[in-house]
Structure formats: C-alpha cells, structure tokens
Write a protein that holds these residues in place. Structure first.
Motif, PDB file in Angstrom:
ATOM      1  N   ASP A  96      15.366   3.052 -34.584  1.00 38.78           N
ATOM      2  CA  ASP A  96      14.478   4.202 -34.405  1.00 38.78           C
ATOM      3  C   ASP A  96      15.093   5.164 -33.408  1.00 38.78           C
ATOM      4  OD1 ASP A  96      12.549   2.816 -35.941  1.00 38.78           O
ATOM      5  OD2 ASP A  96      11.654   1.928 -34.145  1.00 38.78           O
ATOM      6  N   ALA A  97      14.998   6.436 -33.700  1.00 39.09           N
ATOM      7  CA  ALA A  97      15.295   7.448 -32.692  1.00 39.09           C
ATOM      8  C   ALA A  97      14.088   7.533 -31.758  1.00 39.09           C
ATOM      9  CB  ALA A  97      15.559   8.802 -33.344  1.00 39.09           C
ATOM     10  N   VAL A  98      14.342   7.547 -30.462  1.00 39.79           N
ATOM     11  CA  VAL A  98      13.261   7.574 -29.476  1.00 39.79           C
ATOM     12  C   VAL A  98      13.088   9.003 -28.981  1.00 39.79           C
ATOM     13  CG1 VAL A  98      12.402   6.663 -27.280  1.00 39.79           C
ATOM     14  CG2 VAL A  98      13.739   5.199 -28.823  1.00 39.79           C
ATOM     15  N   GLY A  99      12.198   9.723 -29.633  1.00 38.82           N
ATOM     16  CA  GLY A  99      11.891  11.095 -29.243  1.00 38.82           C
ATOM     17  C   GLY A  99      13.137  11.956 -29.160  1.00 38.82           C
ATOM     18  N   SER A 100      13.200  12.768 -28.134  1.00 41.38           N
ATOM     19  CA  SER A 100      14.349  13.649 -27.904  1.00 41.38           C
ATOM     20  C   SER A 100      15.172  13.161 -26.714  1.00 41.38           C
ATOM     21  CB  SER A 100      13.865  15.086 -27.642  1.00 41.38           C
ATOM     22  OG  SER A 100      12.997  15.110 -26.512  1.00 41.38           O
ATOM     23  N   TYR A 101      15.152  11.851 -26.485  1.00 38.50           N
ATOM     24  CA  TYR A 101      15.762  11.300 -25.278  1.00 38.50           C
ATOM     25  C   TYR A 101      17.154  10.724 -25.505  1.00 38.50           C
ATOM     26  CZ  TYR A 101      11.035  11.933 -23.619  1.00 38.50           C
ATOM     27  OH  TYR A 101       9.832  12.493 -23.295  1.00 38.50           O
ATOM     28  N   ASP A 102      17.733  10.971 -26.673  1.00 38.99           N
ATOM     29  CA  ASP A 102      19.089  10.491 -26.979  1.00 38.99           C
ATOM     30  C   ASP A 102      19.195   8.979 -26.813  1.00 38.99           C
ATOM     31  OD1 ASP A 102      20.055  13.076 -27.557  1.00 38.99           O
ATOM     32  OD2 ASP A 102      20.366  13.477 -25.427  1.00 38.99           O
TER      33      ASP A 102
END
Length: 253
Positions: A96-102
């Motif tokens: 999963d990508a976690v928001g815009s937190y890289d």
C-alpha cells in the motif's frame, strides 16, 4: 471490514449522510476452520449479504514492514519482510502507498479470507489495517513538530507508532498477556529511541479507556499520557468518542 485470523470487525456506513448503520465485532473460534467461521458470520449477519456500493477489506495482521518508497522494489517484496516475520515460498505479497508520505507498506494478505469474501462480496479493495493507522496518525501529527508516541491497543496485541511531525520514526507490533508485558514493551521502545517518559507525549487509542489496567499502569510511569482525541472523527460519523476511539481504523477506511 477489518479481518484477522482471530475474528472480523465490520461497519456499514452511509457516506452520503455520514451515518453509521452498524458496527459489529465477530470473534472466531480458534479450533474451527476459518472458512466455517466466515460462513457462520454471513449467516448470523444477513446485512452482509446486502449489495454495497463499495467494499473495503482490511487485513489485520503484523506481517508487514514500512519501507521508504524510494527504496521499494516490487520484484523483491518479500525481502523487506524476512527480518521481522517468517516468510514462505508460497506467500503472496501486497503493498500500500501510505498517503503522500513516500512510504510503502509491504505485507502478506490473508488470501484465504480474500478468496472466501470475493464469492460473497464480489469485487472489493483491500489494504493492510496498519496502512490506515499510520497514514491517519501522520495526517494528524504533521503540524506537530515534536516526537509523539501513539499506542493502538487490541485485546492481545498493540501497535506502537512514533512520529516527528510528518515523519514516521518507528512502527512495531507487540503481543502481550499481562499489563506488565505491555508496559515493558512500551518503556523498552521509549528507551531505544531515547525518548524521556517524563517529557514525551504518549497517546492511547483503540480498545482502551482510562479505567483500563494498561492505562493505569502506563500512567504511573509516563507523565504525559492521555487518550487520543478522536472528537473530530466522532463528530464526522455522529457517534460517541468511545466508539470513534475503539473503531479508529474502521471509521477511517
């Protein structure tokens, strides 16, 4: 739906009116095959057989690792997990990508649950529950430029998340049987990160209240400890603060 090998929590939400139609927690019998427990759940809760505009399944396990996105290579997903959990040749990996937190959360989904639910729910999205937890805690702490500790409590385990503003410093999950086990892991984590129990802010959420033995024991050793402020979440879904605190992950899905 938040699914674990030990049980399922699910909520039915009316997102147009920001209304909770139902929240239920269904424990599983450890000696019964998982597929039988899932079948029983759908029999016991006929509302699960309704048609839904959208369905999301959260895999609630600790078979995961948070990786800086710049270092993540999907061709070697299993390599990020081998140091903190057992991996096998037949494992399926997801991320999963976690928001815009890289940040990318790599995990092992519970494929037996996925395979059963696709016949019941049709198509659905799925994520790791810890992706939601970390993303929302980072959202809420991104303007607080100090180190903070968040402890998400369940009946037999807890997750600990340490942030510094919008940066994730640590995520870990621990199993516990006694309040003393819980306290040991919390104080050990603070020691390893050189966080002073006299000054660091510690927030507790999940299945916790101020009457809990876990809270009472932690309060003895940690000066700035309090329940997490879930009032905005409670207001959004027109529910109690206790309900929002307990179902923080579900209601943020």
């Amino acid at each position: 739906m938040q699914a674990a090998a030990t049980g399922v929590s699910f909520c039915v939400l009316d997102t147009l009116n920001n209304e909770i139609k139902q929240i239920s927690h269904v424990p599983f019998n450890k000696t019964t095959p998982l597929e039988d427990e899932l079948w029983r759940m759908f029999v016991q809760y006929p509302e699960l057989r309704m048609g839904f505009d959208d369905a999301v399944v959260l895999h609630d396990n600790a078979f995961n690792a948070f990786v800086p996105t710049a270092l993540f290579d999907e061709d070697f997903a299993g390599s990020y997990l081998q140091y903190n959990t057992r991996v096998f040749d037949g494992d399926v990996y997801a991320w999963d990508a976690v928001g815009s937190y890289d940040i990318t959360n790599v995990y092992v989904p519970l494929m037996n649950i996925n395979n059963y639910l696709i016949d019941r729910l049709g198509s659905f999205d799925y994520r790791n529950a810890n992706s939601v937890l970390v993303e929302k805690l980072l959202d809420d702490s991104k303007n607080a430029f100090e180190k903070q500790v968040f402890i998400h409590v369940k009946d037999t385990h807890f997750e600990i998340v340490v942030t510094n503003g919008p940066k994730l410093l640590l995520f870990n999950s621990f199993e516990y049987a006694l309040p003393e086990d819980f306290l040991y892991y919390v104080l050990f984590t603070l020691e390893q990160l050189e966080l002073n129990p006299e000054t660091v802010k510690v927030w507790m959420l999940g299945s916790i209240d101020t009457q809990s033995p876990l809270y009472a024991l932690a309060y003895t050793y940690i000066r700035h400890i309090a329940l997490y402020d879930a009032a905005p979440l409670a207001a959004k879904w027109q529910t109690s603060h206790e309900n929002a605190l307990t179902n923080f992950i579900l209601l943020h899905t």
